[in-house]
Every structure is written in C-alpha cells, then in structure tokens.
Write a protein that holds these residues in place. Structure first.
Motif, short mmCIF file in Angstrom:
data_model
loop_
_atom_site.label_atom_id
_atom_site.label_comp_id
_atom_site.label_asym_id
_atom_site.label_seq_id
_atom_site.Cartn_x
_atom_site.Cartn_y
_atom_site.Cartn_z
N MET A 1 0.84 -1.16 0.00
CA MET A 1 0.00 0.00 0.00
C MET A 1 0.89 1.23 0.00
N GLY A 2 0.80 2.02 -1.02
CA GLY A 2 1.73 3.12 -1.26
C GLY A 2 1.50 4.31 -0.38
N GLU A 3 2.37 5.25 -0.58
CA GLU A 3 2.30 6.51 0.14
C GLU A 3 1.58 7.53 -0.71
N THR A 4 1.12 8.59 -0.07
CA THR A 4 0.50 9.69 -0.80
C THR A 4 1.61 10.53 -1.41
N GLU A 5 1.23 11.53 -2.19
CA GLU A 5 2.21 12.38 -2.87
C GLU A 5 3.19 13.04 -1.90
N ASP A 6 2.72 13.35 -0.69
CA ASP A 6 3.60 14.01 0.27
C ASP A 6 4.43 13.01 1.08
N GLY A 7 4.41 11.72 0.68
CA GLY A 7 5.25 10.71 1.32
C GLY A 7 4.66 10.12 2.59
N VAL A 8 3.40 10.44 2.90
CA VAL A 8 2.76 9.95 4.11
C VAL A 8 1.86 8.76 3.78
N ARG A 9 1.97 7.71 4.59
CA ARG A 9 1.07 6.56 4.40
C ARG A 9 -0.33 6.95 4.83
N PRO A 10 -1.34 6.67 4.00
CA PRO A 10 -2.71 6.98 4.42
C PRO A 10 -3.09 6.11 5.62
N GLN A 11 -3.88 6.70 6.53
CA GLN A 11 -4.26 5.95 7.72
C GLN A 11 -5.22 4.82 7.35
N ARG A 12 -4.87 3.62 7.73
CA ARG A 12 -5.70 2.43 7.53
C ARG A 12 -5.76 1.72 8.87
N THR A 13 -6.95 1.69 9.46
CA THR A 13 -7.12 1.19 10.82
C THR A 13 -7.76 -0.19 10.83
N VAL A 14 -7.22 -1.06 11.68
CA VAL A 14 -7.84 -2.34 12.00
C VAL A 14 -8.49 -2.15 13.36
N PHE A 15 -9.81 -2.39 13.43
CA PHE A 15 -10.53 -2.28 14.69
C PHE A 15 -10.89 -3.68 15.16
N VAL A 16 -10.52 -3.98 16.40
CA VAL A 16 -10.80 -5.28 17.01
C VAL A 16 -11.83 -5.06 18.12
N THR A 17 -12.90 -5.86 18.13
CA THR A 17 -13.90 -5.75 19.18
C THR A 17 -14.25 -7.11 19.76
N VAL A 18 -14.33 -7.16 21.09
CA VAL A 18 -14.74 -8.39 21.78
C VAL A 18 -16.12 -8.23 22.40
N THR B 1 -2.01 0.96 9.33
CA THR B 1 -1.19 1.89 10.10
C THR B 1 -1.57 1.93 11.58
N HIS B 2 -2.81 1.57 11.90
CA HIS B 2 -3.32 1.66 13.27
C HIS B 2 -4.07 0.38 13.64
N LEU B 3 -3.93 -0.01 14.90
CA LEU B 3 -4.67 -1.13 15.46
C LEU B 3 -5.34 -0.62 16.72
N VAL B 4 -6.68 -0.66 16.74
CA VAL B 4 -7.45 -0.21 17.90
C VAL B 4 -8.20 -1.42 18.44
N ILE B 5 -7.99 -1.72 19.72
CA ILE B 5 -8.55 -2.92 20.33
C ILE B 5 -9.55 -2.54 21.41
N GLN B 6 -10.79 -2.99 21.26
CA GLN B 6 -11.81 -2.86 22.31
C GLN B 6 -11.77 -4.18 23.06
N ASP C 1 -18.62 4.58 15.50
CA ASP C 1 -17.60 5.43 14.87
C ASP C 1 -16.33 4.64 14.58
N TYR C 2 -15.98 3.75 15.48
CA TYR C 2 -14.80 2.90 15.25
C TYR C 2 -15.03 2.00 14.03
N LEU C 3 -16.22 1.42 13.95
CA LEU C 3 -16.54 0.55 12.81
C LEU C 3 -16.51 1.34 11.50
N ARG C 4 -17.12 2.53 11.51
CA ARG C 4 -17.18 3.35 10.29
C ARG C 4 -15.79 3.75 9.80
N SER C 5 -14.88 4.02 10.72
CA SER C 5 -13.56 4.51 10.31
C SER C 5 -12.57 3.37 10.05
N ALA C 6 -12.96 2.13 10.31
CA ALA C 6 -12.05 1.00 10.14
C ALA C 6 -11.90 0.60 8.68
#
Length: 181
Positions: free
Chosen positions: A1-18, A45-50, A84-89
């Motif tokens: 998964m590439g970087e944007t034009e400014d060299g920043v990786r786009p945020q891609r979040t994995v959301f874990v829920t129990v 880029t991000h892992l958020v664990i509930q 909100d966590y689900l929508r942004s994941a």
C-alpha cells in the motif's frame, strides 16, 4: 500500500472488538509482534482494540515507539458506541456476536470473525461459519488468526445484502386478517 504524494502513508485502521465479554485469547492474538508486523506489511497503520472485560492488557505503541512504518496500537475497555470505530475502520476483527457481525457487514467493511471456543453452546460459530461459507467474511479461531490475515484476499469477499422481510410480513398480515396496502 503506497504513500500519498507528500510521502505519508494513508491511515488504515484495523478495529478489534470483543463486545462486552472477556476474550483474552483474541486480544493476545492481535497483540503479538508477528501479527502486528503482518498488518503493517499489508499497509495498515493503526490497530485499535476494544478489550471488554478482559484482563490481558496489550502493549500500546505510538508512532514514535517504533521505526517508521510501524503500527500504532491503542486499546480501551468499553465505549458507549463502537459505531464510529466501525465506520472509520479499514478492516474489522470481531468476536462472533451477531450484533457486531451484522453492524459491520451493513457498513460494507471487510470482516474477520474470531470464534470464542471457551463459550458453552457456541451457536455464534454456526452463524460465522455460514457467513464465511457464503464469502461475506472470514472466520478464524485465535490460534488461526495470523494465518487468516496472512492468506486473506479481501477482494474475494462478497457484499452482504440484508434480506427483504416484506413477503413474510405480507403473509403474516394476510393470516391475521389485515389487508395489504
């Protein structure tokens, strides 16, 4: 998964829920270094664990804690709403509760359902396995989650289209003597 034009990786979040349960086996599985490295290699880029009522606490990692391109890890116990966590994941990893499963599928999010084998009379595994067979999601166990992530092809998943209850409602209304509109 590439970087944007400014060299920043786009945020891609994995959301874990129990959910409201204790599912330490799942939290431990997503807390391993190998698992997190696989997520990072896949462009997340991000892992958020509930973590619910669990007693195992994963390690939090900020961007500055690791080398560039490492996964940012955060966790919390409960939230008044996980919508909100689900929508942004970009990817959801969930226990096998039907509410979490169908809310995620309705949002069109890729989903891996992890079955809690410690639950008695685990009817939830039947639902997860049926939806996996229909290619709406992936189904795993805590010990197979890493392999599921490593082997998954999210493009192969089919969108979930909720059923239309109108025909059943009409039959019930007719049976009860109500007229159709």
């Amino acid at each position: 998964m590439g970087e944007t034009e400014d060299g920043v990786r786009p945020q891609r979040t994995v959301f874990v829920t129990v959910g409201t349960t204790c599912f330490d086996a799942l939290v431990r599985a997503v807390g391993t270094r190998d698992f997190q490295q696989e997520l990072s290699a896949r462009g997340y880029t991000h892992l958020v664990i509930q973590m619910g009522r669990g007693t195992y606490t994963p390690k939090k990692l900020k961007q500055s804690d690791g080398e560039d391109g490492s996964l940012v890890v955060d966790y919390f116990t409960f939230s008044s709403s996980i919508a909100d966590y689900l929508r942004s994941a970009s990817l959801v990893i969930s226990h096998a509760g039907s509410g979490s499963i169908f809310e995620t599928l309705r949002l069109g999010k890729p989903l891996i359902v992890v079955v809690n084998e410690d639950l008695m009379d685990n009817h939830q595994s039947e639902l997860a396995e049926e939806l996996a067979e229909r290619k709406h999601l992936y189904c795993a166990r805590p010990q197979t989650l890493y392999k599921t992530i490593a082997d998954m092809d999210l493009e192969s998943l089919l969108p979930y289209v909720p059923g239309d209850a109108t025909p059943v409602a009409k039959i019930i209304n007719r049976f009860l003597g109500f007229l159709d509109d």
